[in-house]
Design a protein around this motif. Structure first.
Motif, PDB file in Angstrom:
ATOM      1  N   THR A  49      52.519  33.337  38.102  1.00  0.00           N
ATOM      2  CA  THR A  49      52.260  32.849  36.744  1.00  0.00           C
ATOM      3  C   THR A  49      51.012  31.981  36.671  1.00  0.00           C
ATOM      4  N   GLU A  50      50.519  31.491  37.817  1.00  0.00           N
ATOM      5  CA  GLU A  50      49.314  30.651  37.834  1.00  0.00           C
ATOM      6  C   GLU A  50      48.035  31.475  37.914  1.00  0.00           C
ATOM      7  N   VAL A  51      48.165  32.786  38.103  1.00  0.00           N
ATOM      8  CA  VAL A  51      47.005  33.646  38.335  1.00  0.00           C
ATOM      9  C   VAL A  51      46.606  34.350  37.040  1.00  0.00           C
ATOM     10  N   GLU A  52      45.308  34.349  36.766  1.00  0.00           N
ATOM     11  CA  GLU A  52      44.790  35.015  35.568  1.00  0.00           C
ATOM     12  C   GLU A  52      43.980  36.268  35.909  1.00  0.00           C
ATOM     13  N   LEU A  53      43.339  36.285  37.055  1.00  0.00           N
ATOM     14  CA  LEU A  53      42.448  37.395  37.393  1.00  0.00           C
ATOM     15  C   LEU A  53      42.449  37.620  38.905  1.00  0.00           C
ATOM     16  N   ILE A  54      42.540  38.898  39.302  1.00  0.00           N
ATOM     17  CA  ILE A  54      42.436  39.284  40.707  1.00  0.00           C
ATOM     18  C   ILE A  54      41.300  40.292  40.836  1.00  0.00           C
ATOM     19  N   VAL A  55      40.410  40.046  41.779  1.00  0.00           N
ATOM     20  CA  VAL A  55      39.286  40.961  42.029  1.00  0.00           C
ATOM     21  C   VAL A  55      39.377  41.424  43.476  1.00  0.00           C
ATOM     22  N   VAL A  56      39.472  42.745  43.665  1.00  0.00           N
ATOM     23  CA  VAL A  56      39.523  43.332  45.008  1.00  0.00           C
ATOM     24  C   VAL A  56      38.276  44.187  45.204  1.00  0.00           C
ATOM     25  N   ASN A  57      37.490  43.840  46.205  1.00  0.00           N
ATOM     26  CA  ASN A  57      36.262  44.570  46.511  1.00  0.00           C
ATOM     27  C   ASN A  57      35.348  44.687  45.283  1.00  0.00           C
ATOM     28  N   GLY A  58      35.322  43.619  44.490  1.00  0.00           N
ATOM     29  CA  GLY A  58      34.422  43.572  43.339  1.00  0.00           C
ATOM     30  C   GLY A  58      34.971  44.165  42.066  1.00  0.00           C
ATOM     31  N   GLU A  59      36.205  44.702  42.073  1.00  0.00           N
ATOM     32  CA  GLU A  59      36.794  45.301  40.875  1.00  0.00           C
ATOM     33  C   GLU A  59      38.076  44.556  40.505  1.00  0.00           C
ATOM     34  N   SER A  60      38.247  44.299  39.207  1.00  0.00           N
ATOM     35  CA  SER A  60      39.460  43.606  38.769  1.00  0.00           C
ATOM     36  C   SER A  60      40.649  44.548  38.859  1.00  0.00           C
ATOM     37  N   VAL A  61      41.784  44.008  39.325  1.00  0.00           N
ATOM     38  CA  VAL A  61      42.989  44.819  39.527  1.00  0.00           C
ATOM     39  C   VAL A  61      44.198  44.063  39.002  1.00  0.00           C
ATOM     40  N   GLY A  62      45.327  44.758  38.950  1.00  0.00           N
ATOM     41  CA  GLY A  62      46.575  44.141  38.532  1.00  0.00           C
ATOM     42  C   GLY A  62      47.412  43.706  39.724  1.00  0.00           C
ATOM     43  N   PHE A  63      48.593  43.187  39.424  1.00  0.00           N
ATOM     44  CA  PHE A  63      49.494  42.723  40.481  1.00  0.00           C
ATOM     45  C   PHE A  63      50.024  43.868  41.342  1.00  0.00           C
ATOM     46  N   ASP A  64      49.969  45.091  40.829  1.00  0.00           N
ATOM     47  CA  ASP A  64      50.581  46.218  41.548  1.00  0.00           C
ATOM     48  C   ASP A  64      49.615  46.925  42.484  1.00  0.00           C
ATOM     49  N   ARG A  65      48.412  46.415  42.620  1.00  0.00           N
ATOM     50  CA  ARG A  65      47.431  47.049  43.526  1.00  0.00           C
ATOM     51  C   ARG A  65      47.920  46.940  44.970  1.00  0.00           C
ATOM     52  N   VAL A  66      48.050  48.088  45.655  1.00  0.00           N
ATOM     53  CA  VAL A  66      48.470  48.108  47.052  1.00  0.00           C
ATOM     54  C   VAL A  66      47.255  47.787  47.921  1.00  0.00           C
ATOM     55  N   LEU A  67      47.422  46.839  48.822  1.00  0.00           N
ATOM     56  CA  LEU A  67      46.306  46.394  49.646  1.00  0.00           C
ATOM     57  C   LEU A  67      46.006  47.382  50.767  1.00  0.00           C
ATOM     58  N   GLN A  68      44.716  47.558  51.028  1.00  0.00           N
ATOM     59  CA  GLN A  68      44.251  48.447  52.087  1.00  0.00           C
ATOM     60  C   GLN A  68      43.534  47.626  53.164  1.00  0.00           C
ATOM     61  N   GLY A  70      40.929  45.964  55.264  1.00  0.00           N
ATOM     62  CA  GLY A  70      39.555  45.572  54.981  1.00  0.00           C
ATOM     63  C   GLY A  70      39.303  45.098  53.565  1.00  0.00           C
ATOM     64  N   ASP A  71      40.316  45.107  52.688  1.00  0.00           N
ATOM     65  CA  ASP A  71      40.131  44.640  51.307  1.00  0.00           C
ATOM     66  C   ASP A  71      39.706  43.168  51.283  1.00  0.00           C
ATOM     67  N   ARG A  72      38.848  42.855  50.320  1.00  0.00           N
ATOM     68  CA  ARG A  72      38.461  41.469  50.072  1.00  0.00           C
ATOM     69  C   ARG A  72      39.013  41.076  48.702  1.00  0.00           C
ATOM     70  N   VAL A  73      39.879  40.074  48.689  1.00  0.00           N
ATOM     71  CA  VAL A  73      40.648  39.727  47.490  1.00  0.00           C
ATOM     72  C   VAL A  73      40.241  38.332  47.012  1.00  0.00           C
ATOM     73  N   ALA A  74      39.792  38.246  45.761  1.00  0.00           N
ATOM     74  CA  ALA A  74      39.468  36.961  45.137  1.00  0.00           C
ATOM     75  C   ALA A  74      40.482  36.718  44.027  1.00  0.00           C
ATOM     76  N   VAL A  75      41.058  35.522  44.002  1.00  0.00           N
ATOM     77  CA  VAL A  75      42.147  35.214  43.067  1.00  0.00           C
ATOM     78  C   VAL A  75      41.750  33.988  42.242  1.00  0.00           C
ATOM     79  N   TYR A  76      41.836  34.125  40.916  1.00  0.00           N
ATOM     80  CA  TYR A  76      41.348  33.089  40.010  1.00  0.00           C
ATOM     81  C   TYR A  76      42.452  32.586  39.085  1.00  0.00           C
ATOM     82  N   PRO A  77      42.413  31.305  38.716  1.00  0.00           N
ATOM     83  CA  PRO A  77      43.339  30.767  37.709  1.00  0.00           C
ATOM     84  C   PRO A  77      42.792  31.035  36.310  1.00  0.00           C
ATOM     85  N   LYS A  78      43.408  30.430  35.308  1.00  0.00           N
ATOM     86  CA  LYS A  78      42.933  30.553  33.927  1.00  0.00           C
ATOM     87  C   LYS A  78      41.516  30.002  33.822  1.00  0.00           C
TER      88      LYS A  78
END
Length: 259
Positions: A49-68, A70-78
């Motif tokens: 509930t604290e997360v507003e945006l997730i970016v994996v390898n430069g692309e925004s994704v949802g909570f259901d993105r399955v991680l691969q 070598g993925d690079r995951v950036a997680v942002y608040p509001k």
């Protein structure tokens, strides 16, 4: 079972939830096969509930993105100032009407939110299951200092309250959710969360002290607890608090909390 390794970086206040060595830096983490972004974010201690945006390898994704691997995951608040409307937010839509349910540790905050005009459910005996059900069935934002509660799957909107004192908590919630423009004070009973309504002075006879009846002409009542309220010294102190939340205080409906 084979694992994949992804690199995570959390930003701003999300770092408060991480173990100290992981804060404010990129770090690698082993993930189970088929683990989603939501699973790993919460496994690292951050409520979804604290997360507003997730970016994996430069692309925004949802909570259901399955991680691969070598993925690079950036997680942002509001975001307070940055327009991210072209990107994919992790919730489908904001709540149309902001309503709250507060856990057992936030009774003072619940009263102040009611003072500011926000429908807020609170009971010192609410169990976590009840809070989750109310949040889901009535589309309420969960307010808590229990991060595990915010990790429950069906809770989509919630805030981990960082401040410890009720007035500071109120300012935190108003600022984080950008609620200053939605403040409509003195509409709800601080005890019952029910609407207040005006009554004639004659209807206050026998329900307010004689001295109060002599000094005041405007009264309101709560139809649930039957208490009568007027603009006494307590009202003036709370008026000052509310005015501090709104840059240019609007002309509020002059109904009154307890004196």
């Amino acid at each position: 079972m084979p694992t994949v390794t992804a690199t995570f970086r959390f930003y701003e206040e999300l770092n408060d939830f991480l173990a100290r060595p992981l804060r404010a830096r990129a770090f690698s983490c082993a993930c189970a096969q088929c683990a989603t972004t939501k699973h790993m974010i919460e496994a690292l201690g951050v409520p979804h509930t604290e997360v507003e945006l997730i970016v994996v390898n430069g692309e925004s994704v949802g909570f259901d993105r399955v991680l691969q691997d070598g993925d690079r995951v950036a997680v942002y608040p509001k975001f307070e100032a940055l327009d991210i409307s072209p990107l994919l937010r992790v919730r489908e839509r904001p709540l149309r009407t902001v309503r709250f349910v507060a856990d057992a540790h936030l009774g003072g905050l619940a009263q102040l939110l009611r003072l500011a005009g926000f429908d807020t459910l609170y009971d010192n005996h609410f169990a976590d299951d009840e809070i989750e059900a109310l949040a889901t069935e009535q589309a309420r934002v969960v307010l808590t200092r229990d991060r595990e509660l915010l990790k429950r799957r069906t809770i989509t909107h919630g805030c981990y309250v960082r401040a410890l004192k009720p007035q500071a908590q109120l300012r935190e919630i108003v600022d984080r959710l950008d609620l200053a423009g939605s403040v409509h004070p003195f509409r709800l009973c601080l005890s019952c969360n029910a609407p207040l309504r005006r009554i004639d002075k004659t209807q206050a006879l026998g329900r307010a002290p004689e001295g109060v009846l002599e000094r005041h002409s405007q009264f309101v009542t709560c139809d649930v607890c039957r208490r009568v309220f007027w603009e006494g010294s307590h009202w003036r102190r709370m008026r000052t608090l509310i005015d501090s939340l709104v840059p240019e205080p609007r002309q509020a409906l002059r109904t009154s909390p307890p004196s």
